[in-house]
Design a protein around this motif. Structure first.
Motif, mmCIF file in Angstrom:
data_model
loop_
_atom_site.group_PDB
_atom_site.id
_atom_site.type_symbol
_atom_site.label_atom_id
_atom_site.label_comp_id
_atom_site.label_asym_id
_atom_site.label_seq_id
_atom_site.Cartn_x
_atom_site.Cartn_y
_atom_site.Cartn_z
ATOM 1 N N ARG A 1 0.817 -1.567 0.174
ATOM 2 C CA ARG A 1 -0.239 -0.178 -0.093
ATOM 3 C C ARG A 1 1.014 0.894 0.473
ATOM 4 N N GLN A 2 2.367 1.049 -0.445
ATOM 5 C CA GLN A 2 3.133 1.993 0.225
ATOM 6 C C GLN A 2 3.410 2.755 -1.512
ATOM 7 N N PRO A 3 3.082 4.279 -1.782
ATOM 8 C CA PRO A 3 3.374 4.631 -3.318
ATOM 9 C C PRO A 3 4.714 4.124 -4.228
ATOM 10 N N GLY A 4 4.571 3.720 -4.880
ATOM 11 C CA GLY A 4 4.903 2.787 -6.728
ATOM 12 C C GLY A 4 6.305 3.911 -6.674
ATOM 13 N N GLY A 5 6.242 5.408 -6.442
ATOM 14 C CA GLY A 5 6.871 5.830 -5.854
ATOM 15 C C GLY A 5 8.571 6.048 -5.484
ATOM 16 N N ALA A 6 8.350 5.472 -4.559
ATOM 17 C CA ALA A 6 8.805 5.336 -3.342
ATOM 18 C C ALA A 6 10.251 4.474 -3.918
ATOM 19 N N LEU A 7 9.927 3.437 -4.806
ATOM 20 C CA LEU A 7 11.118 2.263 -5.367
ATOM 21 C C LEU A 7 12.012 2.700 -5.801
ATOM 22 N N SER A 8 13.189 2.142 -5.302
ATOM 23 C CA SER A 8 14.210 2.270 -6.719
ATOM 24 C C SER A 8 14.100 2.079 -8.070
ATOM 25 N N GLY A 9 15.085 2.642 -8.806
ATOM 26 C CA GLY A 9 15.093 3.159 -9.831
ATOM 27 C C GLY A 9 14.625 1.308 -10.957
ATOM 28 N N GLY A 10 15.610 0.523 -9.793
ATOM 29 C CA GLY A 10 15.652 -0.676 -10.771
ATOM 30 C C GLY A 10 13.902 -1.508 -10.169
ATOM 31 N N GLN A 11 13.519 -1.524 -8.822
ATOM 32 C CA GLN A 11 12.468 -1.986 -8.598
ATOM 33 C C GLN A 11 11.167 -1.200 -9.219
ATOM 34 N N CYS B 1 6.961 -1.638 -13.685
ATOM 35 C CA CYS B 1 6.267 -1.645 -14.520
ATOM 36 C C CYS B 1 6.213 -3.326 -15.596
ATOM 37 N N ILE B 2 6.988 -4.079 -15.232
ATOM 38 C CA ILE B 2 6.851 -5.028 -15.871
ATOM 39 C C ILE B 2 6.101 -5.281 -15.172
ATOM 40 N N ALA B 3 5.973 -5.910 -13.636
ATOM 41 C CA ALA B 3 4.702 -6.726 -13.147
ATOM 42 C C ALA B 3 3.228 -5.915 -13.448
ATOM 43 N N ARG B 4 3.255 -4.543 -14.102
ATOM 44 C CA ARG B 4 1.448 -4.234 -14.936
ATOM 45 C C ARG B 4 1.684 -4.602 -15.978
ATOM 46 N N SER B 5 2.084 -4.783 -16.753
ATOM 47 C CA SER B 5 2.432 -5.234 -18.593
ATOM 48 C C SER B 5 1.781 -6.234 -17.556
ATOM 49 N N LEU B 6 2.432 -7.287 -17.243
ATOM 50 C CA LEU B 6 2.617 -8.417 -16.722
ATOM 51 C C LEU B 6 0.110 -8.544 -16.627
ATOM 52 N N ALA B 7 0.167 -8.280 -16.065
ATOM 53 C CA ALA B 7 -1.164 -7.847 -14.951
ATOM 54 C C ALA B 7 -2.404 -8.351 -16.126
ATOM 55 N N PRO C 1 15.351 -1.266 -22.118
ATOM 56 C CA PRO C 1 14.762 -1.201 -20.108
ATOM 57 C C PRO C 1 15.557 -1.697 -18.834
ATOM 58 N N CYS C 2 17.046 -1.272 -19.177
ATOM 59 C CA CYS C 2 18.471 -1.088 -18.074
ATOM 60 C C CYS C 2 19.093 -0.038 -17.943
ATOM 61 N N SER C 3 18.757 0.765 -19.282
ATOM 62 C CA SER C 3 19.749 1.281 -19.953
ATOM 63 C C SER C 3 20.102 2.342 -18.269
ATOM 64 N N ALA C 4 18.736 2.938 -17.383
ATOM 65 C CA ALA C 4 19.175 4.043 -16.439
ATOM 66 C C ALA C 4 19.176 3.490 -14.879
ATOM 67 N N LEU C 5 19.695 2.192 -15.359
ATOM 68 C CA LEU C 5 19.367 1.142 -13.772
ATOM 69 C C LEU C 5 21.645 0.614 -13.719
ATOM 70 N N ASP C 6 21.067 0.438 -12.314
ATOM 71 C CA ASP C 6 23.151 -0.121 -11.342
ATOM 72 C C ASP C 6 22.567 -1.419 -12.116
ATOM 73 N N PRO C 7 24.450 -1.821 -12.227
ATOM 74 C CA PRO C 7 24.570 -3.499 -12.863
ATOM 75 C C PRO C 7 23.227 -4.358 -11.509
ATOM 76 N N THR C 8 23.119 -4.264 -10.526
ATOM 77 C CA THR C 8 22.041 -4.871 -9.304
ATOM 78 C C THR C 8 21.245 -5.413 -10.407
ATOM 79 N N SER C 9 20.336 -4.011 -10.682
ATOM 80 C CA SER C 9 19.130 -4.465 -10.615
ATOM 81 C C SER C 9 19.404 -4.413 -12.247
ATOM 82 N N THR C 10 19.890 -3.985 -13.460
ATOM 83 C CA THR C 10 20.387 -4.806 -14.677
ATOM 84 C C THR C 10 20.260 -6.211 -14.529
ATOM 85 N N ARG C 11 21.251 -6.673 -13.944
ATOM 86 C CA ARG C 11 20.966 -8.282 -13.441
ATOM 87 C C ARG C 11 19.527 -9.081 -13.165
#
Length: 283
Positions: free
Chosen positions: A169-179, A184-190, A201-211
């Motif tokens: 129930r917390q705002p989606g905007g409070a998540l990290s960039g990778g999260q 957004c992927i989960a929203r598309s799958l719904a 989809p990974c161009s603005a993300l850190d290596p861990t989020s990219t993985r």
């Protein structure tokens, strides 16, 4: 066929049905036939034909400005949102032209989802409501219990459930960039798409989020066809089954130089330009 920008459409997509009230996910095969595209008088794509098999990951590679993202947006009819945009050719989803007369624009968008370069969750909307937002937009009605199961299912598939299950129930905007990108992927799958398009989809993300995003792509390929634009050659090798190399000579529209299985494209390309690009000699 020539397509010009359509006027706004207001249509309601009926609920699709499976054993729990929705259609089970099933990958769809995409095929572009002689697709050309313009912005006003400027031609950006020339006679592009490409088969993107069901249940596989196809990577679109090539230098900036060669039409990859335009081609991606043509696949689910986003190109026509640009006032000056036109195109010719056909885009077939399981053999049916998504641009055929009478074909609903929103139906194409539901069956062929899109994840953009920059994560775009609804920032003030909760994580839970972000996942279910697509159901409301496409007119799919579900009960609360089914929505709860759907949210867990889609967040799990996007590799995000364990990280957010206690704060839905917390705002989606409070998540990290990778999260946010995985949200957004989960929203598309719904909405149970047959195809998922991903524009860097990974161009603005850190290596861990990219993985984590790459792991998600490979896990999803069994149930949704994926077409991804990437400038990262290592990423294309890691996640894709097939590649298509786009190129535009100076002053000419973009087109495909070569396409085929990813291993062959990187290890034994047929065109010297492909070999030069995948080995970092230009682009």
């Amino acid at each position: 066929m020539s397509v010009t920008p359509s006027s706004a459409e207001t249509v309601e997509i009926p609920a699709v049905v499976d054993g729990q009230g929705r259609e089970a996910a099933r990958p769809g095969g995409l095929e572009a036939l002689a697709v050309s595209a313009w912005f006003g008088d400027h031609k950006v794509l020339q006679q592009v034909s490409l088969r993107m098999p069901a249940g596989e990951v196809t990577a679109l590679i090539g230098p900036s400005g060669c039409g990859k993202s335009t081609f991606l947006r043509i696949l689910n009819r986003m190109h026509e949102l640009v006032p000056s945009a036109t195109l010719s050719g056909e885009v077939l989803l399981d053999g049916e032209d998504v641009y055929a007369p009478g074909r609903r624009l929103t139906d194409a968008r539901r069956r062929i989802g899109m994840v953009f370069q920059k994560p775009n969750p609804f920032p003030a909307m909760s994580i839970y409501d972000n996942v279910t937002a697509g159901l409301k937009l496409t007119g799919v009605r579900t009960g609360r219990g089914e929505r709860d199961l759907l949210v867990e299912e889609c967040l799990t598939k996007a590799g995000l459930w364990k990280e957010v299950r206690d704060r839905l129930r917390q705002p989606g905007g409070a998540l990290s960039g990778g999260q946010q990108q995985r949200l957004c992927i989960a929203r598309s799958l719904a909405v149970r798409p047959q195809v998922l398009l991903m524009d860097e989809p990974c161009s603005a993300l850190d290596p861990t989020s990219t993985r984590r995003i790459e792991e998600t792509i490979r896990e999803l390929a069994d149930e949704v066809t994926i077409v991804i634009v990437t400038h990262n050659m290592q990423q294309a090798q890691r996640v894709s089954d097939r590649c298509a190399f786009f190129l535009a000579a100076q002053g000419t529209p973009g087109g495909i130089v070569e396409h085929g299985p990813t291993g062959a494209m990187f290890d034994a390309p047929q065109d010297q330009r492909t070999a030069d690009y995948v080995n970092g000699r230009f682009g």
